[in-house]
Design an enzyme around this catalytic site. Structure first.
Site, PDB file in Angstrom:
ATOM      1  CB  SER A  21      -0.932   0.074   1.282  1.00  0.00           C
ATOM      2  OG  SER A  21      -1.555   1.297   1.469  1.00  0.00           O
ATOM      3  CG  MET A  54      -8.152   7.146   2.433  1.00  0.00           C
ATOM      4  SD  MET A  54      -7.731   7.058   4.329  1.00  0.00           S
ATOM      5  CE  MET A  54      -6.656   5.464   3.936  1.00  0.00           C
ATOM      6  N   GLY A 113      -8.762   4.194   6.961  1.00  0.00           N
ATOM      7  CA  GLY A 113      -8.443   5.445   7.367  1.00  0.00           C
ATOM      8  C   GLY A 113      -7.109   5.809   7.478  1.00  0.00           C
ATOM      9  N   GLY A 115      -2.937   4.040   7.978  1.00  0.00           N
ATOM     10  CA  GLY A 115      -1.893   3.080   8.016  1.00  0.00           C
ATOM     11  C   GLY A 115      -1.512   2.675   9.339  1.00  0.00           C
ATOM     12  CG  ASP A 140      -6.397  -2.696   3.196  1.00  0.00           C
ATOM     13  OD1 ASP A 140      -5.090  -2.349   3.531  1.00  0.00           O
ATOM     14  OD2 ASP A 140      -6.843  -1.901   2.731  1.00  0.00           O
TER      15      ASP A 140
HETATM   16  C1  DX5 Z   1      -6.354   1.621   5.680  1.00  0.00           C
HETATM   17  C2  DX5 Z   1      -5.892   1.218   4.099  1.00  0.00           C
HETATM   18  C3  DX5 Z   1      -4.696   0.360   4.125  1.00  0.00           C
HETATM   19  C4  DX5 Z   1      -3.509   0.464   5.018  1.00  0.00           C
HETATM   20  C5  DX5 Z   1      -2.527  -0.677   5.255  1.00  0.00           C
HETATM   21  O1  DX5 Z   1      -7.488   2.540   5.531  1.00  0.00           O
HETATM   22  O2  DX5 Z   1      -6.950   0.828   3.499  1.00  0.00           O
HETATM   23  O3  DX5 Z   1      -4.483  -0.294   2.786  1.00  0.00           O
HETATM   24  O4  DX5 Z   1      -2.759   1.471   4.284  1.00  0.00           O
HETATM   25  O5  DX5 Z   1      -1.629  -0.355   5.760  1.00  0.00           O
HETATM   26  P1  DX5 Z   1      -0.943  -1.220   6.875  1.00  0.00           P
HETATM   27  O6  DX5 Z   1      -0.463  -2.543   6.239  1.00  0.00           O
HETATM   28  O7  DX5 Z   1       0.161  -0.130   7.638  1.00  0.00           O
HETATM   29  O8  DX5 Z   1      -1.994  -1.373   8.053  1.00  0.00           O
HETATM   30 ZN    ZN Z   2      -6.527  -0.306   1.520  1.00  0.00          ZN
END
Ligand code: DX5
Ligand code: ZN
Length: 227
Positions: free
Chosen positions: A12, A41, A146, A148, A179
């Site tokens: 991502s 987003m 929302g 990472g 995800d």
């Molecule tokens: C969260 C996103 C994810 C996020 C995952 O809303 O949809 O794609 O970037 O990141 P990690 O792997 O750091 O949880």
């Molecule tokens: Zn995502």
């Protein structure tokens, strides 16, 4: 298991260095990424703002890795044509959005792009079942969308198992993506439940050895898939 899809890893770019996006994408591609997960987003559907179709269009020119576009926006239907033209290879949107679901899927497919649906952690996976025949993939969110870097929600695994069962019951060719919070430990849990596509932001982009991390992810997922 009857249907074993190829295990895929989709880094991502939410966790990438945006000042160096072109190189970041090339580096994860060389490191073994099967797709690039692009988190969109709108600051309304989720409490964060990222990027739109113009950015996707620019970065698409810089790479040939397939783009897995995750729309966390209230009205995806309004923007489907833009993201398709910008170079999305597969588009995922949320059942909780304000656009008509069938029409949005049809618009994606009419553009020659693969369609995928997802649900937030509190939404039952069964909400996706009526649309399953048209989908190439379903994404099960393992964090609240929302941001990472959040922790993996193991209590989402019954959704993955139920979906895997339904896909096999109907004999569909549909991948299951997870995800949020995927790392060397949690990927085994998700693979066991039946996921075959793994998004990972923080764990890959913060790794000093991205190739090693992606290889390890694939090995662990293959060993644990549907076990
Ligand atoms: C969260 C996103 C994810 C996020 C995952 O809303 O949809 O794609 O970037 O990141 P990690 O792997 O750091 O949880
Ligand atoms: Zn995502």
């Amino acid at each position: 298991m009857k249907f074993i899809n190829k295990i895929k890893v989709a880094p991502s770019i939410l966790s990438a260095d945006y000042a160096d996006l072109k190189n970041e994408i090339e580096k994860v591609k060389t490191a073994g990424a099967d797709m690039l997960h692009v988190d969109v987003m709108d600051g309304h559907f989720v409490p964060n703002i990222t990027l739109g179709a113009p950015v996707v269009k620019c970065i698409k020119k810089a790479t040939d890795v397939p783009f897995d576009v995750h729309l966390m926006i209230s009205e995806p239907l309004k923007y489907i044509d833009d993201f398709c033209k910008a170079g999305a290879d597969i588009i995922t949107f949320h059942t909780e959005c304000d656009s008509p679901i069938d029409e949005t899927i049809d618009r994606i497919l009419a553009n020659g792009v693969k369609a995928s649906l997802t649900v937030k952690p509190k939404t039952p996976v069964e909400d996706i079942f009526p649309y399953l025949d048209k989908l190439s993939m379903v994404l099960i969110m393992t964090v609240e969308p929302g941001f990472g870097g959040q922790s993996f929600m193991e209590d989402m695994m019954p959704k993955v198992s139920a979906l895997r069962k339904e896909i096999e019951r109907r004999g569909l060719d549909c991948e299951i993506e997870v995800d949020g919070g995927i790392n060397e430990n949690t990927i085994a849990i998700a693979a066991k439940a039946g996921a075959d596509v793994f998004v990972s932001g923080n764990a890959i982009f913060s790794s000093a050895d991205r190739k090693g991390t992606i290889e390890k992810f694939k090995k662990i997922a293959e060993e644990n898939y549907c076990k």
